[in-house]
Scaffold this motif. Structure first.
Motif, PDB file in Angstrom:
ATOM      1  N   LYS A   1      -8.750   8.639  -1.900  1.00  0.00           N
ATOM      2  CA  LYS A   1      -9.063   8.884  -0.463  1.00  0.00           C
ATOM      3  C   LYS A   1      -9.531  10.523  -0.420  1.00  0.00           C
ATOM      4  O   LYS A   1      -9.036  11.327  -1.183  1.00  0.00           O
ATOM      5  N   ARG A   2     -10.490  10.782   0.418  1.00  0.00           N
ATOM      6  CA  ARG A   2     -10.747  12.041   0.731  1.00  0.00           C
ATOM      7  C   ARG A   2     -10.580  12.679   2.119  1.00  0.00           C
ATOM      8  O   ARG A   2     -11.011  13.471   2.722  1.00  0.00           O
ATOM      9  N   THR A   3      -9.890  11.765   2.902  1.00  0.00           N
ATOM     10  CA  THR A   3      -9.584  11.899   4.486  1.00  0.00           C
ATOM     11  C   THR A   3      -8.157  11.579   4.602  1.00  0.00           C
ATOM     12  O   THR A   3      -7.510  11.213   3.482  1.00  0.00           O
ATOM     13  N   ILE A   4      -7.636  11.576   5.571  1.00  0.00           N
ATOM     14  CA  ILE A   4      -6.125  11.543   5.736  1.00  0.00           C
ATOM     15  C   ILE A   4      -5.667  10.089   5.643  1.00  0.00           C
ATOM     16  O   ILE A   4      -4.942   9.567   4.945  1.00  0.00           O
ATOM     17  N   GLY A   5      -6.603   9.049   6.186  1.00  0.00           N
ATOM     18  CA  GLY A   5      -6.474   7.808   5.888  1.00  0.00           C
ATOM     19  C   GLY A   5      -7.045   7.080   4.693  1.00  0.00           C
ATOM     20  O   GLY A   5      -8.056   7.708   4.014  1.00  0.00           O
TER      21      GLY A   5
ATOM     22  N   VAL B   1       1.827  -4.229   3.528  1.00  0.00           N
ATOM     23  CA  VAL B   1       3.436  -3.525   3.545  1.00  0.00           C
ATOM     24  C   VAL B   1       3.109  -2.158   3.288  1.00  0.00           C
ATOM     25  O   VAL B   1       2.324  -1.777   2.014  1.00  0.00           O
ATOM     26  N   PHE B   2       3.667  -1.256   4.183  1.00  0.00           N
ATOM     27  CA  PHE B   2       3.014   0.273   3.784  1.00  0.00           C
ATOM     28  C   PHE B   2       4.365   1.216   3.358  1.00  0.00           C
ATOM     29  O   PHE B   2       5.716   1.078   3.795  1.00  0.00           O
ATOM     30  N   GLY B   3       4.298   1.986   2.457  1.00  0.00           N
ATOM     31  CA  GLY B   3       5.165   3.260   2.006  1.00  0.00           C
ATOM     32  C   GLY B   3       4.360   4.481   1.714  1.00  0.00           C
ATOM     33  O   GLY B   3       3.239   4.264   1.475  1.00  0.00           O
TER      34      GLY B   3
ATOM     35  N   GLY C   1      -0.920  10.234   6.327  1.00  0.00           N
ATOM     36  CA  GLY C   1      -1.659   9.239   5.387  1.00  0.00           C
ATOM     37  C   GLY C   1      -1.103   7.832   5.663  1.00  0.00           C
ATOM     38  O   GLY C   1      -2.017   6.954   5.699  1.00  0.00           O
ATOM     39  N   VAL C   2       0.073   7.702   5.910  1.00  0.00           N
ATOM     40  CA  VAL C   2       0.499   6.247   6.072  1.00  0.00           C
ATOM     41  C   VAL C   2      -0.041   5.972   7.363  1.00  0.00           C
ATOM     42  O   VAL C   2      -0.628   4.893   7.695  1.00  0.00           O
ATOM     43  N   GLU C   3       0.448   6.628   8.739  1.00  0.00           N
ATOM     44  CA  GLU C   3      -0.011   6.400   9.809  1.00  0.00           C
ATOM     45  C   GLU C   3      -1.580   5.961  10.129  1.00  0.00           C
ATOM     46  O   GLU C   3      -1.838   5.165  10.814  1.00  0.00           O
ATOM     47  N   SER C   4      -2.163   7.051   9.616  1.00  0.00           N
ATOM     48  CA  SER C   4      -3.729   7.090   9.672  1.00  0.00           C
ATOM     49  C   SER C   4      -4.313   5.728   8.990  1.00  0.00           C
ATOM     50  O   SER C   4      -4.960   5.210   9.598  1.00  0.00           O
TER      51      SER C   4
ATOM     52  N   VAL D   1       0.965  -1.085  -0.033  1.00  0.00           N
ATOM     53  CA  VAL D   1      -0.082  -0.019  -0.014  1.00  0.00           C
ATOM     54  C   VAL D   1       0.868   1.187   0.053  1.00  0.00           C
ATOM     55  O   VAL D   1       1.694   1.522   0.947  1.00  0.00           O
ATOM     56  N   LEU D   2       0.756   1.958  -1.030  1.00  0.00           N
ATOM     57  CA  LEU D   2       1.784   3.250  -1.220  1.00  0.00           C
ATOM     58  C   LEU D   2       0.874   4.414  -1.161  1.00  0.00           C
ATOM     59  O   LEU D   2      -0.222   4.485  -2.126  1.00  0.00           O
ATOM     60  N   ILE D   3       1.167   5.438  -0.187  1.00  0.00           N
ATOM     61  CA  ILE D   3       0.359   6.470  -0.011  1.00  0.00           C
ATOM     62  C   ILE D   3       0.789   7.785  -0.576  1.00  0.00           C
ATOM     63  O   ILE D   3       1.800   8.160  -0.388  1.00  0.00           O
ATOM     64  N   ASP D   4      -0.178   8.557  -1.423  1.00  0.00           N
ATOM     65  CA  ASP D   4       0.129   9.871  -1.793  1.00  0.00           C
ATOM     66  C   ASP D   4       1.484  10.127  -2.610  1.00  0.00           C
ATOM     67  O   ASP D   4       2.127  11.284  -2.515  1.00  0.00           O
ATOM     68  N   LEU D   5       1.824   9.056  -3.458  1.00  0.00           N
ATOM     69  CA  LEU D   5       2.922   9.238  -4.402  1.00  0.00           C
ATOM     70  C   LEU D   5       2.352  10.070  -5.636  1.00  0.00           C
ATOM     71  O   LEU D   5       2.400   9.502  -6.732  1.00  0.00           O
ATOM     72  N   MET D   6       2.321  11.334  -5.203  1.00  0.00           N
ATOM     73  CA  MET D   6       1.452  12.145  -6.453  1.00  0.00           C
ATOM     74  C   MET D   6       2.840  13.360  -6.595  1.00  0.00           C
ATOM     75  O   MET D   6       3.399  13.623  -5.693  1.00  0.00           O
ATOM     76  N   ASP D   7       2.712  14.049  -7.884  1.00  0.00           N
ATOM     77  CA  ASP D   7       3.865  14.797  -8.114  1.00  0.00           C
ATOM     78  C   ASP D   7       3.790  16.023  -7.040  1.00  0.00           C
ATOM     79  O   ASP D   7       5.086  16.415  -6.506  1.00  0.00           O
ATOM     80  N   ARG D   8       2.805  16.664  -6.817  1.00  0.00           N
ATOM     81  CA  ARG D   8       2.677  17.875  -5.718  1.00  0.00           C
ATOM     82  C   ARG D   8       3.241  17.373  -4.372  1.00  0.00           C
ATOM     83  O   ARG D   8       3.615  18.264  -3.545  1.00  0.00           O
ATOM     84  N   ILE D   9       2.835  16.059  -3.958  1.00  0.00           N
ATOM     85  CA  ILE D   9       3.264  15.652  -2.551  1.00  0.00           C
ATOM     86  C   ILE D   9       4.980  15.356  -2.808  1.00  0.00           C
ATOM     87  O   ILE D   9       5.630  15.556  -1.785  1.00  0.00           O
ATOM     88  N   VAL D  10       5.425  14.301  -3.694  1.00  0.00           N
ATOM     89  CA  VAL D  10       6.584  13.908  -3.637  1.00  0.00           C
ATOM     90  C   VAL D  10       7.441  15.126  -3.974  1.00  0.00           C
ATOM     91  O   VAL D  10       8.762  14.967  -3.453  1.00  0.00           O
TER      92      VAL D  10
END
Length: 175
Positions: A87-91, A111-113, A120-123, A15-24
């Motif tokens: 997603k539209r929330t933190i988790g 498995v998280f990253g 986002g990951v912890e939530s 599970v990979l969280i928020d790997l988007m251009d603006r966040i990376v």
């Protein structure tokens, strides 16, 4: 960090969280977003080769007509067969159907990253723990806005929820 158990690829999802251009592109610690992305891409390739599920989660701001530039997944990250969850929330579990998608595939271990470690990951991990998943955290496939936030999650919180390892220590059993 401890040694990761050997994981069953048929029952495990990355599970990979928020790997988007603006966040990376954000100023992240303890490593740059591009480093997180490179490690996440290596993990995803390993999971795909083993026939394991890859889940790519991205966030959309609710109640806006148009998302900010850079809100799509990083180009080339998604491959055929990957699941994309918005997603539209933190988790990533609330209102997304993620739990149902994972259960349909028989997944019991995650498995998280991703970014940000403490948000986002912890939530998502906390919700996953509540739902009964076994959790593994690839520490070097994550970053946060500050090193202190990242360290608090990987040193204090994640060990209470699962196993923290280096990405190279994530091992999938051969079929």
């Amino acid at each position: 960090m401890t040694a990761a158990p050997v994981l069953d690829p048929q029952r495990t999802a990355l599970v990979l969280i928020d790997l988007m251009d603006r966040i990376v592109a954000l100023p992240l610690e303890p490593r740059k977003g591009t480093e997180v992305l490179a490690t996440a891409e290596e993990l995803a390739a390993t999971f795909r080769a083993a026939g394991a599920t890859v889940v790519l989660v991205r966030v959309e701001r609710p109640s806006v007509a148009e998302q900010p530039p850079g809100s799509a997944l990083v180009a080339g990250l998604r491959r055929d067969g990957d699941l994309e969850v918005v997603k539209r929330t933190i988790g990533a579990f609330q209102g997304t159907g993620l739990h149902e998608l994972l259960r349909q595939r028989g997944v019991t271990t995650l498995v998280f990253g991703g970014i940000a470690t403490n948000l986002g990951v912890e939530s998502t991990a906390r919700a996953a723990a509540d739902l009964g998943y076994d959790l593994v955290f690839a520490e070097d496939a994550m970053a946060a806005l500050t090193a202190a936030e990242h360290e608090a999650s990987v040193r204090l919180d994640f060990p209470r929820l699962g196993t923290v390892v280096a990405a190279a220590g994530v091992r999938l059993a051969a079929e």
